[in-house]
Enzyme design. Structure first.
Site, mmCIF file in Angstrom:
data_model
loop_
_atom_site.group_PDB
_atom_site.id
_atom_site.type_symbol
_atom_site.label_atom_id
_atom_site.label_comp_id
_atom_site.label_asym_id
_atom_site.label_seq_id
_atom_site.Cartn_x
_atom_site.Cartn_y
_atom_site.Cartn_z
ATOM 1 N N SER A 1 4.182 -1.180 -0.739
ATOM 2 C CA SER A 1 3.003 -0.843 0.063
ATOM 3 C C SER A 1 2.825 0.675 0.158
ATOM 4 C CB SER A 1 3.140 -1.495 1.447
ATOM 5 O OG SER A 1 1.969 -1.335 2.203
ATOM 6 N N ASP B 1 -2.763 -10.999 -2.345
ATOM 7 C CA ASP B 1 -2.860 -9.740 -1.595
ATOM 8 C C ASP B 1 -4.302 -9.227 -1.643
ATOM 9 O OD1 ASP B 1 -2.618 -7.143 -0.562
ATOM 10 O OD2 ASP B 1 -0.811 -6.666 -1.699
ATOM 11 N N HIS C 1 -0.247 -9.508 1.168
ATOM 12 C CA HIS C 1 0.381 -8.193 1.059
ATOM 13 C C HIS C 1 1.803 -8.188 1.631
ATOM 14 C CE1 HIS C 1 0.682 -3.931 0.635
ATOM 15 N NE2 HIS C 1 0.933 -3.780 1.914
#
Lengths: 363, 363
Positions: free
Chosen positions: B145, B309, B342
């Site tokens: 991320s 995601d 995600h």
């Protein structure tokens, strides 16, 4: 600007699905085209959450409507042939009775004293208008988004009333993802101190909450793919960047801000909360709308969905189509490649227009 | 509960990318395993926005870390072999210097007086820690991320320092959809009156804004598919439904509420705003990270993405892989079928664990 709206006044008590009773109500509606002598050419359109009854322009009101490319002479819903009716939903603030209307029992605005609103109430109230017009049968029932839920509710309450069904970007029941987004939008409005538990003085009261809710709405209505092509990482011009900390810098932020600005002030916050919640509650399965269950007696149906829609995703369109098919109804289900997400039915003229035209022309 | 954190104090002025200067800073960090005599077994992990340096448990701090399944003896990032370092980002509030720290020049908290923070500053400050440890080379640079952006920034600033690269659910630059979501989250915080333009008295100040921001965060971190299976349209028990208007009714709402409750109070609002914005700003292309441009000299790279995601979608992982490949770097790009969106790298042990293990074992 003229006003083509007509008003239907129902002056009897109206019992609502979740237990409340309205002493009566008004619905704002518009129509285009001419009712045939046999009264068999009616297209009834239910709307999404925010639109009014002004789906298209007319002589009386030449302002473009929210579905201007779809409704009119020689347009996909051809008003040379069809008598098209569009109803502003019960609970809305665009001429119909809702939380922003005066409660005749008290002389004050209903506000949060308005009875709990279900999608079924929007459908049932609209049918009283249809009855008042002496119309026994709907030729084509049309509903995009929340309007698709309302059209489904209408046909579950009145399973033999509509001959054909057009459902666009709708659902048998809201997904948990859609519930999450909508309930968060409602929280924004209620978290705004100016909301005052629904007792604000004018619609602009909880303006910040409404603005934030609309921005999240836009995030859920459009698509990442569209914005990637449309905005990329474009910056707004330096002279338009405020010197406040954490000010807007990207075009996509400016776009959301402009969309929010257009919305607030035009929509009553309590009405917004009531209509938003009604979508979370609606579940066709409560009426038996499931394979082998209670299925409206349509002669045919067209179900349209959009791949890039994250709010009413395509599997939910497939579900509607599958259930209708189990009852032997000829269903054409199409997944459009529009990149505009849930809002595509409003803006993708080339995707939706010819499709609806082809379906209606064959009826 | 013990504390395995170590603190690196840098007491020289630190010039930041966007023009500010810190008179010095502290970084909190943790390590696992043993640095080899040749100092050639370092795995450097950068984190997402909210985690601290406690990626995994240890004797000194047996509490499970945020990547407990990934880091430890015989785990995918095997601390029997690797000396693993995890750094709490500059700008965070988990022991490192950030807006919630005291400005030594004034004796007061920085708050919004903290200089503008870029992802590159997080990377550059961490390298001063690495230098202080006498480490000249990173064996494997790992970032999920925001940590993936930081790892990319680190390797663009220091293109020969890291031998191998693991990027998980990251991006060369934020998409307009991600910018829309994050900037709306920041607006929630700033719209909370208790935010007081950043001059709140304690972290709970703008609690409502932080709660709403975290809820939208969860909507963007997980996936509609996961929630469909996990919550469906399940209701919370009637006795837990408040009698307030528009109260929570669905399990998915309760889940979001619980997630928000865990987050607020644990994270400083100003730090949140600074870190969130740094992700919108980051763009590898500013360093020439594009085909044929300035590419780090990795010996190999593994790029992982997750189909579900919506915040860092798979095409963005493909983009990282493609750019590295144009420079002749052996890249393995894999798209995992995790349904957790995600957040999958945090929770899909079976998807991410064996994949990372296999990559590292082959080095």
């Amino acid at each position: 600007m003229g006003d083509a709206r007509k008003f239907f006044h129902h002056s009897e008590p109206f019992a609502m699905r979740r237990g409340g009773v309205l002493p009566g109500f008004t619905l704002a509606w518009e129509s285009w085209g001419t009712l045939s002598p046999a009264r068999d050419n009616v297209v009834l359109i239910f709307t999404g959450l925010s639109p009014d009854a002004h789906a298209a322009s007319s002589e009386a009101d030449p302002a473009p409507g929210w579905w201007e490319f779809m409704v009119g002479p020689d347009k996909p819903i051809d008003t040379n042939r069809w008598y098209v009716i569009c109803v502003n939903s019960l609970g809305s603030c665009k001429g119909s009775t809702g939380p922003a209307s005066i409660n005749p029992d008290t002389g004050e605005l209903y506000k949060t004293g308005f009875p709990e609103l279900a999608i079924e109430d929007i459908a049932a109230s609209a049918d009283l208008l249809i009855q008042s017009l002496g119309i026994d049968q709907i030729a084509v029932l049309v509903g995009p988004s929340m309007g698709g839920m309302t059209a489904l509710a209408y046909s579950l309450l009145l399973p033999e009333k509509s001959r054909h069904f057009v459902s666009l970007s709708s659902a048998v029941a809201a997904s948990p993802f859609a519930i999450a987004i909508r309930s968060l939008q409602r929280e924004f409005v209620m978290a705004d101190r100016e909301y005052r538990d629904g007792d604000y003085h004018d619609w602009d009261g909880p303006g910040t909450g409404m603005r934030l809710a609309r921005k999240l709405g836009m995030i859920s209505y459009r698509s990442a793919e569209e914005w990637r092509g449309r905005f990329g990482r474009d910056r707004i011009p330096a002279e338009r960047i405020s010197d406040k900390p954490f000010a807007m810098e990207f075009e996509v932020q400016s776009y959301l801000d402009a969309a929010a600005e257009r919305f607030i002030g035009g929509f009553d916050p309590n009405c917004y909360l009531y209509l938003s919640r009604s979508m979370d509650w609606f579940d066709g399965a409560e009426h038996g709308f499931q394979p082998g269950g209670h299925i409206p007696k349509f002669e045919s149906a067209r179900i349209l969905g959009v791949c890039s829609d994250i709010l009413f995703p395509c599997y939910q369109q497939q579900e509607i189509a599958d259930i209708l098919e189990t009852a032997g109804i000829p269903v054409s289900f199409e997944e459009l490649g529009s990149i505009q997400g849930h809002d595509a039915f409003l803006v993708d003229k080339d995707g939706f227009g010819p499709n609806i035209r082809e379906y209606l022309d064959a009826l």
